[in-house]
Design an enzyme around this catalytic site. Structure first.
Site, PDB file in Angstrom:
ATOM      1  NE  ARG A  59      -3.610   0.314   2.399  1.00 16.70           N
ATOM      2  CZ  ARG A  59      -4.010   0.700   3.608  1.00 16.70           C
ATOM      3  NH1 ARG A  59      -3.853  -0.112   4.630  1.00 16.70           N
ATOM      4  NH2 ARG A  59      -4.539   1.873   3.788  1.00 16.70           N
ATOM      5  CD  GLN A  91     -12.664   7.404   8.946  1.00 19.95           C
ATOM      6  OE1 GLN A  91     -12.952   6.332   9.468  1.00 19.95           O
ATOM      7  NE2 GLN A  91     -13.443   7.976   8.040  1.00 19.95           N
ATOM      8  CG  HIS A 109      -7.662   5.652  11.363  1.00 19.28           C
ATOM      9  ND1 HIS A 109      -8.691   5.348  10.500  1.00 19.28           N
ATOM     10  CD2 HIS A 109      -8.227   5.759  12.590  1.00 19.28           C
ATOM     11  CE1 HIS A 109      -9.828   5.271  11.172  1.00 19.28           C
ATOM     12  NE2 HIS A 109      -9.574   5.527  12.441  1.00 19.28           N
ATOM     13  CB  CYS A 117      11.421   1.981  16.448  1.00 16.87           C
ATOM     14  SG  CYS A 117      12.550   0.755  17.130  1.00 16.87           S
ATOM     15  CB  CYS A 136      14.915   1.559  14.463  1.00 16.96           C
ATOM     16  SG  CYS A 136      14.538   3.172  15.203  1.00 16.96           S
ATOM     17  CB  THR A 176     -15.964   8.001   5.843  1.00 20.64           C
ATOM     18  OG1 THR A 176     -15.752   6.914   6.736  1.00 20.64           O
ATOM     19  CG2 THR A 176     -16.910   9.001   6.464  1.00 20.64           C
ATOM     20  CG  ASN A 201     -20.013   8.604   0.978  1.00 17.27           C
ATOM     21  OD1 ASN A 201     -18.795   8.618   1.130  1.00 17.27           O
ATOM     22  ND2 ASN A 201     -20.721   7.491   0.846  1.00 17.27           N
ATOM     23  CG  LEU A 202     -20.153   6.890  -5.242  1.00 22.26           C
ATOM     24  CD1 LEU A 202     -19.826   7.953  -6.287  1.00 22.26           C
ATOM     25  CD2 LEU A 202     -19.310   5.638  -5.489  1.00 22.26           C
ATOM     26  CB  ALA A 219     -14.828  12.959  -3.521  1.00 19.51           C
TER      27      ALA A 219
HETATM   28  C1  BV8 Z   1     -10.683   1.524  18.848  1.00 23.67           C
HETATM   29  C2  BV8 Z   1      -5.563   2.331   9.498  1.00 23.67           C
HETATM   30  C3  BV8 Z   1     -10.558   1.282  21.187  1.00 23.67           C
HETATM   31  C4  BV8 Z   1      -4.906   1.127   8.998  1.00 23.67           C
HETATM   32  C5  BV8 Z   1      -7.875   1.828  10.063  1.00 23.67           C
HETATM   33  C6  BV8 Z   1     -18.298  -2.854  17.306  1.00 23.67           C
HETATM   34  C7  BV8 Z   1     -18.942  -1.640  17.337  1.00 23.67           C
HETATM   35  C8  BV8 Z   1     -18.234  -0.456  17.346  1.00 23.67           C
HETATM   36  C9  BV8 Z   1     -16.846  -0.471  17.304  1.00 23.67           C
HETATM   37  C10 BV8 Z   1     -16.222  -1.683  17.254  1.00 23.67           C
HETATM   38  C11 BV8 Z   1     -16.924  -2.871  17.259  1.00 23.67           C
HETATM   39  N1  BV8 Z   1     -16.005  -3.877  17.212  1.00 23.67           N
HETATM   40  C12 BV8 Z   1     -14.763  -3.353  17.178  1.00 23.67           C
HETATM   41  C13 BV8 Z   1     -14.883  -2.036  17.213  1.00 23.67           C
HETATM   42  C14 BV8 Z   1     -13.826  -1.071  17.206  1.00 23.67           C
HETATM   43  C15 BV8 Z   1     -13.227  -0.941  15.813  1.00 23.67           C
HETATM   44  C16 BV8 Z   1     -14.277  -0.822  14.746  1.00 23.67           C
HETATM   45  O1  BV8 Z   1     -14.868   0.217  14.571  1.00 23.67           O
HETATM   46  N2  BV8 Z   1     -14.479  -1.939  14.025  1.00 23.67           N
HETATM   47  C17 BV8 Z   1     -15.470  -1.936  12.956  1.00 23.67           C
HETATM   48  C18 BV8 Z   1     -14.991  -2.864  11.845  1.00 23.67           C
HETATM   49  C19 BV8 Z   1     -16.807  -2.366  13.538  1.00 23.67           C
HETATM   50  N3  BV8 Z   1     -12.481   0.278  15.866  1.00 23.67           N
HETATM   51  C20 BV8 Z   1     -11.211   0.243  16.296  1.00 23.67           C
HETATM   52  O2  BV8 Z   1     -10.632  -0.776  16.596  1.00 23.67           O
HETATM   53  C21 BV8 Z   1     -10.540   1.590  16.456  1.00 23.67           C
HETATM   54  N4  BV8 Z   1      -9.951   1.639  17.752  1.00 23.67           N
HETATM   55  O3  BV8 Z   1     -11.879   1.388  18.866  1.00 23.67           O
HETATM   56  O4  BV8 Z   1      -9.905   1.548  19.964  1.00 23.67           O
HETATM   57  C22 BV8 Z   1      -9.564   1.431  22.251  1.00 23.67           C
HETATM   58  C23 BV8 Z   1      -9.938   2.071  23.418  1.00 23.67           C
HETATM   59  C24 BV8 Z   1      -9.017   2.197  24.432  1.00 23.67           C
HETATM   60  C25 BV8 Z   1      -7.721   1.721  24.267  1.00 23.67           C
HETATM   61  C26 BV8 Z   1      -7.344   1.102  23.080  1.00 23.67           C
HETATM   62  C27 BV8 Z   1      -8.277   0.944  22.048  1.00 23.67           C
HETATM   63  C28 BV8 Z   1      -9.414   1.769  15.451  1.00 23.67           C
HETATM   64  C29 BV8 Z   1      -9.983   1.837  14.059  1.00 23.67           C
HETATM   65  C30 BV8 Z   1      -8.857   2.208  13.113  1.00 23.67           C
HETATM   66  C31 BV8 Z   1      -8.496   1.018  12.270  1.00 23.67           C
HETATM   67  N5  BV8 Z   1      -7.530   1.444  11.240  1.00 23.67           N
HETATM   68  N6  BV8 Z   1      -6.972   2.260   9.169  1.00 23.67           N
HETATM   69  C32 BV8 Z   1      -4.895   1.115   7.496  1.00 23.67           C
HETATM   70  O5  BV8 Z   1      -5.367   2.081   6.871  1.00 23.67           O
HETATM   71  O6  BV8 Z   1      -4.408   0.115   6.983  1.00 23.67           O
HETATM   72  S1  BV8 Z   1      -9.505   1.852   9.661  1.00 23.67           S
HETATM   73  C33 BV8 Z   1      -9.744   1.832   7.991  1.00 23.67           C
HETATM   74  O7  BV8 Z   1     -11.162   1.794   7.795  1.00 23.67           O
HETATM   75  C34 BV8 Z   1      -9.289   3.072   7.281  1.00 23.67           C
HETATM   76  O8  BV8 Z   1      -8.562   3.980   8.060  1.00 23.67           O
HETATM   77  C35 BV8 Z   1     -10.593   3.722   6.857  1.00 23.67           C
HETATM   78  O9  BV8 Z   1     -10.568   5.063   7.094  1.00 23.67           O
HETATM   79  C36 BV8 Z   1     -11.555   3.137   7.782  1.00 23.67           C
HETATM   80  C37 BV8 Z   1     -13.013   3.277   7.382  1.00 23.67           C
HETATM   81  O10 BV8 Z   1     -13.116   3.086   6.065  1.00 23.67           O
HETATM   82  P1  BV8 Z   1     -13.562   4.324   5.134  1.00 23.67           P
HETATM   83  O11 BV8 Z   1     -12.494   5.361   5.142  1.00 23.67           O
HETATM   84  O12 BV8 Z   1     -14.918   4.770   5.507  1.00 23.67           O
HETATM   85  O13 BV8 Z   1     -13.534   3.592   3.777  1.00 23.67           O
HETATM   86  P2  BV8 Z   1     -14.623   2.573   3.236  1.00 23.67           P
HETATM   87  O14 BV8 Z   1     -14.021   1.795   2.138  1.00 23.67           O
HETATM   88  O15 BV8 Z   1     -15.261   1.857   4.396  1.00 23.67           O
HETATM   89  O16 BV8 Z   1     -15.764   3.536   2.651  1.00 23.67           O
HETATM   90  C38 BV8 Z   1     -15.447   4.335   1.528  1.00 23.67           C
HETATM   91  C39 BV8 Z   1     -16.618   5.280   1.354  1.00 23.67           C
HETATM   92  O17 BV8 Z   1     -16.307   6.146   0.276  1.00 23.67           O
HETATM   93  C40 BV8 Z   1     -17.895   4.547   0.988  1.00 23.67           C
HETATM   94  O18 BV8 Z   1     -18.959   5.118   1.727  1.00 23.67           O
HETATM   95  C41 BV8 Z   1     -18.065   4.838  -0.502  1.00 23.67           C
HETATM   96  O19 BV8 Z   1     -19.435   5.002  -0.849  1.00 23.67           O
HETATM   97  C42 BV8 Z   1     -17.372   6.162  -0.638  1.00 23.67           C
HETATM   98  N7  BV8 Z   1     -16.778   6.384  -1.958  1.00 23.67           N
HETATM   99  C43 BV8 Z   1     -16.206   5.474  -2.798  1.00 23.67           C
HETATM  100  N8  BV8 Z   1     -15.783   6.111  -3.906  1.00 23.67           N
HETATM  101  C44 BV8 Z   1     -16.082   7.429  -3.762  1.00 23.67           C
HETATM  102  C45 BV8 Z   1     -16.713   7.609  -2.518  1.00 23.67           C
HETATM  103  N9  BV8 Z   1     -17.138   8.800  -2.087  1.00 23.67           N
HETATM  104  C46 BV8 Z   1     -16.935   9.853  -2.903  1.00 23.67           C
HETATM  105  N10 BV8 Z   1     -16.330   9.773  -4.101  1.00 23.67           N
HETATM  106  C47 BV8 Z   1     -15.902   8.578  -4.562  1.00 23.67           C
HETATM  107  N11 BV8 Z   1     -15.314   8.511  -5.765  1.00 23.67           N
END
Ligand code: BV8
Length: 228
Positions: A59, A91, A109, A117, A136, A176, A201-202, A219
């Site tokens: 990536r 994000q 994020h 490191c 590192c 998002t 959003n799309l 977008a």
């Molecule tokens: C935390 C970095 C706690 C890495 C990423 C149940 C309920 C609620 C929460 C949770 C749950 N179970 C687990 C959780 C927590 C979890 C979570 O939310 N899980 C989800 C799956 C349910 N969250 C976490 O773990 C977070 N941390 O909660 O910590 C904590 C508390 C105390 C102490 C310690 C910890 C951490 C989350 C971060 C994860 N890392 N990324 C990497 O990038 O590799 S998240 C990853 O998904 C990306 O960062 C991205 O931003 C994120 C969301 O995705 P989107 O950006 O929205 O992208 P997506 O593809 O989903 O959507 C794209 C959108 O664009 C669509 O709507 C589409 O229609 C639109 N689109 C497409 N094309 C276009 C467009 N719009 C306009 N124009 C276009 N052309």
């Protein structure tokens, strides 16, 4: 937007889609048949570090070859011209907002541009692969991981984000799906604090019902239209 002084903009993978960076949900959110949620975790890094490092090496390399699009450029123009408070909370781990010229950007994020490191805890600018366990730059130990927030890890600067939301008059969410927390919850926080909310959003996202207003389309079309 005349009476809107303080703006918080949340962006997700959709703002970079037209730059050629895959979103998480396109193609079902899979990478080499792995669910992203299964690769972007500390457990995966312990279980199969090569898999995780290969995922991020690919990536990082892909992102470096991409360019900002008209949506990033419109946000950068707004950032340059807006004399109120403005914070772009992204994000995304790509740096397309910055490369379009935006300054007030917060990567909740993390970013693909840093290595973290696990031995000395220092973060360094990083553009190469990690699969060969390079040393590192700060301490020389071969203990680098990507400086991105994995599932189960705490996103960066949450207090600063909540402070900006408390001061905001307008919260705009761009590209998002509203699938990942805590980012997906910001619109509800904004509503509870009587902040105006707009979704660009799309298509309708999982959080659409929380927005006062939604404009759907690519977008590169809806963001410049909004900024104009
Ligand atoms: C935390 C970095 C706690 C890495 C990423 C149940 C309920 C609620 C929460 C949770 C749950 N179970 C687990 C959780 C927590 C979890 C979570 O939310 N899980 C989800 C799956 C349910 N969250 C976490 O773990 C977070 N941390 O909660 O910590 C904590 C508390 C105390 C102490 C310690 C910890 C951490 C989350 C971060 C994860 N890392 N990324 C990497 O990038 O590799 S998240 C990853 O998904 C990306 O960062 C991205 O931003 C994120 C969301 O995705 P989107 O950006 O929205 O992208 P997506 O593809 O989903 O959507 C794209 C959108 O664009 C669509 O709507 C589409 O229609 C639109 N689109 C497409 N094309 C276009 C467009 N719009 C306009 N124009 C276009 N052309």
């Amino acid at each position: 937007m005349t009476d809107m002084r303080n703006i918080v903009i949340l962006t997700g993978a959709g703002i970079s889609a037209e730059s050629g960076i895959d979103t998480f949900r396109d193609g079902g959110g899979l990478w080499e048949q792995h669910r992203v949620e299964d690769v972007a975790t500390p457990e995966a890094f312990v279980r199969d570090p090569d898999l995780v490092l290969r995922f991020y090496d690919q990536r990082r390399e892909a992102i470096q070859a991409k360019q900002p699009n008209a949506a990033h450029e419109a946000i950068a123009r707004l950032d340059a011209e807006w004399d109120g408070e403005l914070l772009v909370v992204t994000q995304n781990v790509d740096d397309l907002h910055e490369r379009a010229g935006a300054r007030r950007v917060l990567h909740m994020h993390g970013t693909h541009l840093n290595a973290w490191c696990t031995a000395c805890d220092i973060r360094s600018r990083w553009t190469g692969p990690m699969i060969d366990r390079p040393p590192c730059p700060a301490c020389g130990t071969p203990a680098l991981r990507p400086d991105v927030v994995w599932f189960g890890e705490m996103p960066y600067e949450m207090e600063r984000i909540h402070a900006a939301l408390r001061q905001a008059d307008l919260f705009v969410s761009i590209g998002t799906s509203g699938a990942v927390y805590p980012a997906a919850g910001f619109v509800q926080d904004a509503r509870e604090m009587r902040v105006r909310t707009l979704e660009l959003n799309l298509e309708a996202s999982m959080g659409s019902r929380w927005f006062h207003q939604s404009r759907h389309g690519p977008a590169t079309q809806v963001v410049p239209e909004w900024v104009a």
